[in-house]
Design a protein around this motif. Structure first.
Motif, short mmCIF file in Angstrom:
data_model
loop_
_atom_site.label_atom_id
_atom_site.label_comp_id
_atom_site.label_asym_id
_atom_site.label_seq_id
_atom_site.Cartn_x
_atom_site.Cartn_y
_atom_site.Cartn_z
N LYS A 106 -3.71 11.88 4.29
CA LYS A 106 -3.37 12.93 3.32
C LYS A 106 -4.27 12.85 2.09
CE LYS A 106 0.41 14.41 0.25
NZ LYS A 106 1.82 14.16 -0.16
N TYR A 107 -4.57 11.61 1.67
CA TYR A 107 -5.38 11.44 0.46
C TYR A 107 -6.86 11.20 0.77
CZ TYR A 107 -0.94 11.10 -2.00
OH TYR A 107 0.31 11.38 -2.53
N GLY A 108 -7.24 11.36 2.04
CA GLY A 108 -8.65 11.24 2.41
C GLY A 108 -9.21 9.84 2.26
N LEU A 132 0.83 -1.21 0.00
CA LEU A 132 0.00 0.00 0.00
C LEU A 132 0.86 1.26 0.00
CD1 LEU A 132 -2.88 -0.92 2.50
CD2 LEU A 132 -2.98 -0.88 0.01
N LEU A 133 1.91 1.27 0.78
CA LEU A 133 2.82 2.42 0.81
C LEU A 133 3.44 2.65 -0.55
CD1 LEU A 133 4.65 1.97 4.24
CD2 LEU A 133 3.42 4.02 3.50
N ARG A 134 3.90 1.60 -1.17
CA ARG A 134 4.54 1.71 -2.48
C ARG A 134 3.54 2.24 -3.53
NH1 ARG A 134 6.54 -3.21 -2.82
NH2 ARG A 134 4.93 -4.07 -4.20
N MET A 135 2.32 1.75 -3.48
CA MET A 135 1.30 2.20 -4.44
C MET A 135 0.94 3.66 -4.22
SD MET A 135 -1.16 -1.20 -4.59
CE MET A 135 -2.28 -0.49 -5.80
N GLU A 182 -1.80 0.59 12.79
CA GLU A 182 -0.58 0.28 13.53
C GLU A 182 0.67 0.78 12.80
OE1 GLU A 182 -0.61 -3.92 14.53
OE2 GLU A 182 -2.80 -3.87 14.65
N ASN A 183 0.49 1.20 11.54
CA ASN A 183 1.61 1.70 10.73
C ASN A 183 1.41 3.20 10.55
OD1 ASN A 183 3.19 2.51 8.38
ND2 ASN A 183 3.49 0.32 7.98
N GLN A 184 2.18 4.01 11.28
CA GLN A 184 1.96 5.46 11.30
C GLN A 184 2.21 6.10 9.94
OE1 GLN A 184 0.60 6.98 14.12
NE2 GLN A 184 0.17 8.50 12.52
N GLU A 185 3.26 5.66 9.26
CA GLU A 185 3.56 6.24 7.95
C GLU A 185 2.41 5.99 6.98
OE1 GLU A 185 6.95 6.09 4.37
OE2 GLU A 185 6.93 4.56 5.94
N LEU A 186 1.91 4.79 6.97
CA LEU A 186 0.80 4.44 6.09
C LEU A 186 -0.46 5.21 6.48
CD1 LEU A 186 -0.47 2.80 3.83
CD2 LEU A 186 -0.65 0.85 5.40
N THR A 187 -0.73 5.30 7.77
CA THR A 187 -1.90 6.03 8.25
C THR A 187 -1.85 7.49 7.84
OG1 THR A 187 -2.15 4.55 10.15
CG2 THR A 187 -3.19 6.70 10.31
#
Length: 576
Positions: free
Chosen positions: A261-263, A137-140, A251-256
């Motif tokens: 950011k993108y709503g 998800l982060l990569r996408m 549980e993943n702050q960067e992903l959250t």
């Protein structure tokens, strides 16, 4: 056909399918007066509705576990060959509606060797780990594939691998052939059913099954939630308690942060069920007595000026409710996994219909709540409840409490609580329980309950709130029970007598419930995952008192699971 290896020994299967260990809930039969009194058109419609429900059960089996249908076919083939273990395994498979489940002792039941329960059940790839899920998800997101990620994280999608990425496919599209067959049956039912409003709903629902458009479901949900005086009941239930993968995102702050950011709100996946029944008019009339008090309850909710709730304190409650004699329960709503659904308040807060002016509807399952063995009930009371308080215990009071529970789902913050992650459902179910209990005194003052009924609700709730074993964290309904028992004991709502029985300190219970409700609502308002985690962990403690009562309950009841007996549905399906 896939080959499977049966996991349970013959001895274990014989035990688990024995009537002492496998309780049977009996739905309507062809001789039931509720069915015989129906108009001929409604009888014909009922057959089509049962067929539609059975198709949906097939769909949900695939959503639950991709091996379910293959295993079912394997069992049926082995039974034909005279395999006794397969015959007994099939009884359990039909009861729990799948390969994997959990029993009343919170022990996992695995019917096939080597097929474990996954966080994402069957809605995510079986080999997808939590870590890889977050990484993909982060990569996408970082490569600008925002819409594709949205499609993955909606509640309606089946997620598949797409090269080194993931893709979400709307389940109506993914199962389009089966959903089209369901739609056919609903349309046939709408041509013979006698109620105009019900038929309009069936047509709207059929339309939603033919096209992958969430707004079509919203129109159907809005109509369904307005139904009150129909002879028949048909519901497609969409609940998201089973998906444990989506909730890990918080549980993943960067992903959250990127999703914020993108709503994009990561909403757990829907698991599907179907309820078919006949509306019981007397039972429904009794349910409706609470409706006039709902705006007052909304006004008395903690911190009610800080959020919007489904039920307004300023106008009539947009809430319908029916008591239903059950014909069939398929898929998620009919799966007996250590317990089974007594009632439901739908649509849930993540559904679009609530944004277009739709209300909510409570449906209560009469045959599921009936107690078949009153002597066993008395044996349980003798084992765990102070004898002086037996006079206040009434099994019907549990139904009154459930009515309060279901209505409380419409109270409190209206917006969904995805930020609470895996604790979201635990907190929500806890809120519904405490919302029911916290207003018992107020409803007594208003005339909803008599003073005697007040005593019965309070004592019955405490006495029924003990489990036979400590649950797992994945069991939201049971985790909240442990939390409540600890909170109630710590605050003096009950004590344990010298001979090891529960004594309810009656006048303390309701104020303590409101205190807990305040804490729960504050957590929902703030939407802080860490605070929710701490709250659950602080209270999800299996105490000596709980273990003492659990040991007594285990001696009284051997039941490990249950099943449904649906003789009327079995006959009706042969007629279409």
């Amino acid at each position: 056909m896939n080959k499977f290896e049966l996991n349970l020994s013959l001895e274990e299967l014989q035990k688990r399918t024995h009537k002492d260990y496998l309780v049977t809930k009996k739905f309507l039969t062809p001789e039931s007066e509720e069915y015989l009194n129906l108009n001929d058109g409604d009888k014909k419609a009922l057959a089509h509705l049962v067929k539609a429900a059975m198709i949906l059960e097939k769909i949900n089996m695939e959503i639950d576990n991709p091996y379910n249908l293959g295993f079912k076919a394997f069992l049926e083939d082995e039974i034909q060959k005279g395999n006794e273990k397969a015959k007994l395994t099939k009884i359990l498979f039909d009861a729990q509606k799948g390969i994997n489940a959990i029993d009343t002792m919170s022990e996992p039941i695995r019917l096939a060797k080597g097929i474990d329960e996954k966080l994402g059940k069957g809605v995510y790839p079986q080999d997808l780990s939590k870590q890889e899920f977050h990484m993909v998800l982060l990569r996408m997101l970082k490569s600008g594939k925002i819409d594709k990620v949205k499609g993955i994280l909606i509640q309606r999608s089946i997620v598949k691998r797409d090269g080194d990425e993931l893709i979400g496919i709307d389940y109506v599209e993914y199962f389009k052939d089966d959903f089209a067959k369901m739609a056919d049956e609903l349309e046939l039912a709408s041509k013979v059913s006698t109620d105009k409003d019900f038929n309009e709903y069936l047509k709207l629902q059929a339309k939603a099954l033919r096209k992958a458009d969430p707004m079509l479901d919203a129109y159907a949900d809005k109509k369904w939630a307005s139904l009150q005086d129909t002879p028949l009941e048909f519901t497609i239930t969409r609940e998201n308690y089973e998906d444990e993968m989506t909730g890990t995102i918080v549980e993943n702050q960067e992903l959250t942060d990127l999703l914020d950011k993108y709503g994009i709100s990561p909403i757990p996946k829907d698991f599907l069920g179907a309820r078919v029944g006949i509306v019981n008019k007397d039972g429904t009339k009794a349910l409706m007595s609470i409706k006039k008090y709902l705006p007052t309850l909304a006004k008395n909710m903690p911190y009610n000026d800080e959020y919007e709730q489904t039920i307004s304190s300023e106008q009539d409650a947009k809430q319908t409710m029916v008591d239903v004699d059950m014909v069939y329960a398929g898929g998620d709503v009919g799966a007996y996994r250590g317990g089974i659904t007594l009632a439901e308040n739908l649509p849930n807060s993540d559904k679009l219909s609530l944004t277009i002016g739709g209300g909510r509807r409570n449906v209560y399952h009469r045959q599921i709540r009936f107690i078949s063995d009153m002597s066993k009930l008395q044996e349980r009371l003798d084992a765990i409840l102070d004898k002086d308080q037996h006079k206040y215990y009434l099994d019907e009071a549990d139904h009154w409490f459930t009515i309060g529970h279901e209505n409380a789902h419409s109270l409190g913050p209206k917006e969904s609580s995805e930020k609470l992650g895996k604790y979201r459902n635990i907190i929500e179910e806890n809120k519904a329980d405490m919302g029911s209990l916290a207003f018992v005194d107020l409803l007594t003052e208003l005339g909803m309950y008599t003073k005697e009924q007040r005593l019965q609700i309070i004592v019955t709730f405490i006495a029924d709130n003990f489990l036979k074993s400590k649950p797992t964290l994945a069991q939201a309904h049971r985790v909240r029970t442990v939390m409540q028992n600890k909170f109630m004991f710590d605050n003096g709502a009950y004590s344990i007598t010298k001979d090891g029985k529960i004594h309810v300190n009656i006048d303390k219970v309701v104020p303590i419930a409101y205190k807990m409700l305040e804490q729960i609502i504050r957590i929902q308002i703030e939407g802080d995952f860490n605070k929710a985690e701490k709250y659950v962990n602080d209270l999800f403690v299996w105490t000596e008192e709980m273990d003492l009562i659990a040991q007594k309950l285990q001696k009284v009841s051997k039941v490990l699971n249950g099943r449904l007996e649906t003789k009327l549905a079995d006959k009706l399906i042969k007629s279409v």
